[in-house]
Design an enzyme around this catalytic site. Structure first.
Site, mmCIF file in Angstrom:
data_model
loop_
_atom_site.group_PDB
_atom_site.id
_atom_site.type_symbol
_atom_site.label_atom_id
_atom_site.label_comp_id
_atom_site.label_asym_id
_atom_site.label_seq_id
_atom_site.Cartn_x
_atom_site.Cartn_y
_atom_site.Cartn_z
ATOM 1 N N ASN A 1 36.985 77.284 -63.600
ATOM 2 C CA ASN A 1 36.348 76.355 -62.702
ATOM 3 C C ASN A 1 37.469 76.192 -61.513
ATOM 4 O OD1 ASN A 1 36.095 73.627 -61.384
ATOM 5 N ND2 ASN A 1 34.727 73.336 -62.982
ATOM 6 N N HIS B 1 39.250 72.705 -57.958
ATOM 7 C CA HIS B 1 40.658 72.253 -57.633
ATOM 8 C C HIS B 1 40.930 72.821 -56.410
ATOM 9 C CE1 HIS B 1 40.205 68.714 -60.288
ATOM 10 N NE2 HIS B 1 40.521 69.657 -61.279
ATOM 11 N N ARG C 1 33.065 66.395 -52.331
ATOM 12 C CA ARG C 1 34.331 65.991 -52.315
ATOM 13 C C ARG C 1 35.213 67.008 -52.495
ATOM 14 N NH1 ARG C 1 35.164 62.615 -57.603
ATOM 15 N NH2 ARG C 1 33.684 61.433 -56.618
ATOM 16 N N THR D 1 28.486 57.308 -73.665
ATOM 17 C CA THR D 1 29.527 56.428 -73.744
ATOM 18 C C THR D 1 31.038 57.123 -73.715
ATOM 19 O OG1 THR D 1 29.368 57.058 -76.118
ATOM 20 C CG2 THR D 1 28.737 54.668 -75.046
ATOM 21 N N GLU E 1 27.288 72.841 -72.867
ATOM 22 C CA GLU E 1 28.735 72.765 -72.801
ATOM 23 C C GLU E 1 29.143 71.563 -73.251
ATOM 24 O OE1 GLU E 1 30.302 73.749 -69.023
ATOM 25 O OE2 GLU E 1 32.230 72.422 -69.458
HETATM 26 N N1 PXP Z 1 33.352 71.596 -67.462
HETATM 27 C C1 PXP Z 1 32.734 70.503 -66.752
HETATM 28 C C2 PXP Z 1 31.309 70.139 -66.837
HETATM 29 C C3 PXP Z 1 33.536 69.943 -65.796
HETATM 30 O O1 PXP Z 1 32.919 69.065 -65.061
HETATM 31 C C4 PXP Z 1 34.740 70.208 -65.754
HETATM 32 C C5 PXP Z 1 35.806 69.532 -64.679
HETATM 33 O O2 PXP Z 1 35.222 69.637 -63.455
HETATM 34 C C6 PXP Z 1 35.482 71.305 -66.283
HETATM 35 C C7 PXP Z 1 34.505 71.760 -67.247
HETATM 36 C C8 PXP Z 1 36.781 71.566 -66.074
HETATM 37 O O3 PXP Z 1 37.664 70.632 -66.729
HETATM 38 P P1 PXP Z 1 39.186 70.879 -66.370
HETATM 39 O O4 PXP Z 1 39.391 70.834 -64.930
HETATM 40 O O5 PXP Z 1 39.759 69.457 -66.972
HETATM 41 O O6 PXP Z 1 39.772 72.054 -66.962
#
Ligand code: PXP
Length: 255
Positions: A11, A14, A62, A114, A164
């Site tokens: 992902n 960031h 964002r 929740t 997921e």
């Molecule tokens: N899966 C989903 C659906 C997410 O929204 C995120 C966070 O954006 C992630 C995985 C990855 O999470 P992390 O950044 O905590 O590894």
């Protein structure tokens, strides 16, 4: 139990968060001195072994921007997983983009269960319609849901080929041993149920270099979507090393 290696979906959001911290007003000029570039990072991560790239094009934009997603679509060599809200605008975007997979995630408070996953069971009609349209157009859907039986059954009833499972509650409970055990057990039962129903199971949120030790022991896992921990480690070691190390830890028992 499946002996296939667990795949890594990186992902990349960031990286865009960091860029937007400085260049919120002119992030469209990617390729000039607007840095860091999430597409460049994705390409290096693929070279280091990432099996897919995940982006969440949020409605408020964002972090990841439309141009990032289109460039990603053109450049990456693995698979693109688009995380998206269940809205007509995002559906239209996804149908045009044609990612390999689209993971439906909650963005509005009213869509959240929740524990924080998408309330697929509570919004069968709305979510089901989007799942049907995406799948009919060759985009395999995934639902980001809690490991709750009613959510998993709803995903099966909508014919979503993937889910997921939200690992955030497990990750938050990690340093409370009793709670950790309970959350892990919930995940295990959820995965078993999904597997029985013929759904391919991914998992994600809050997975890091420590808690991967327990996560990797869950059965039938296809892919883990990990962002924050890998990008945090990359600040120190570089993205290639961070991806390699996580992939190694994900599949240690197979080695
Ligand atoms: N899966 C989903 C659906 C997410 O929204 C995120 C966070 O954006 C992630 C995985 C990855 O999470 P992390 O950044 O905590 O590894």
């Amino acid at each position: 139990m499946s002996q296939n290696p667990i795949l890594l979906g990186l992902n990349i959001d960031h990286c865009a968060t960091l860029r937007q911290a400085r260049y919120r007003e002119n992030s469209r000029h990617c390729g000039q001195m607007v840095e860091p570039d999430p597409v460049a990072l994705a390409l290096v991560a693929e070279r280091a072994g990432a099996d897919g790239i995940t982006v969440h094009l949020r409605e408020d934009r964002r972090h990841i921007q439309d141009t990032d997603v289109w460039r990603m679509r053109k450049c990456i060599q693995t698979r693109l997983n688009l995380e998206m809200a269940c809205t007509p605008a995002m559906l239209e975007f996804a149908l045009e983009l044609k990612p390999e997979t689209a993971c439906l995630v909650p963005e509005g408070r009213e869509e959240v269960t929740t524990e924080g996953g998408l309330d697929a069971a509570g919004q069968r009609e709305r979510v089901g319609e989007i799942v049907e349209k995406l799948n009919a157009n060759g985009i395999a859907t995934s639902l980001f849901i809690d490991p709750e039986p009613q959510q998993i059954k709803a995903a099966a009833e909508m014919n979503s080929p993937l889910i997921e499972l939200h690992t955030g509650t497990f990750a938050n409970a990690y340093y409370d041993l009793e709670q950790r055990k309970n959350e892990l057990e919930k995940l295990r039962r959820g995965i078993e149920l999904a597997h029985e129903l013929g759904i391919t199971v991914n998992a994600g949120h809050g997975i890091n270099y420590i808690n991967i030790r327990e996560v990797r022991q869950l059965p039938w896992l296809n892919e883990l979507n990990i962002g924050h921990s890998i990008l945090s480690r990359a600040v120190f070691s570089g993205i290639e090393e961070a991806v390699r190390e996580m992939k190694l830890r994900m599949n240690l028992t197979l080695a």
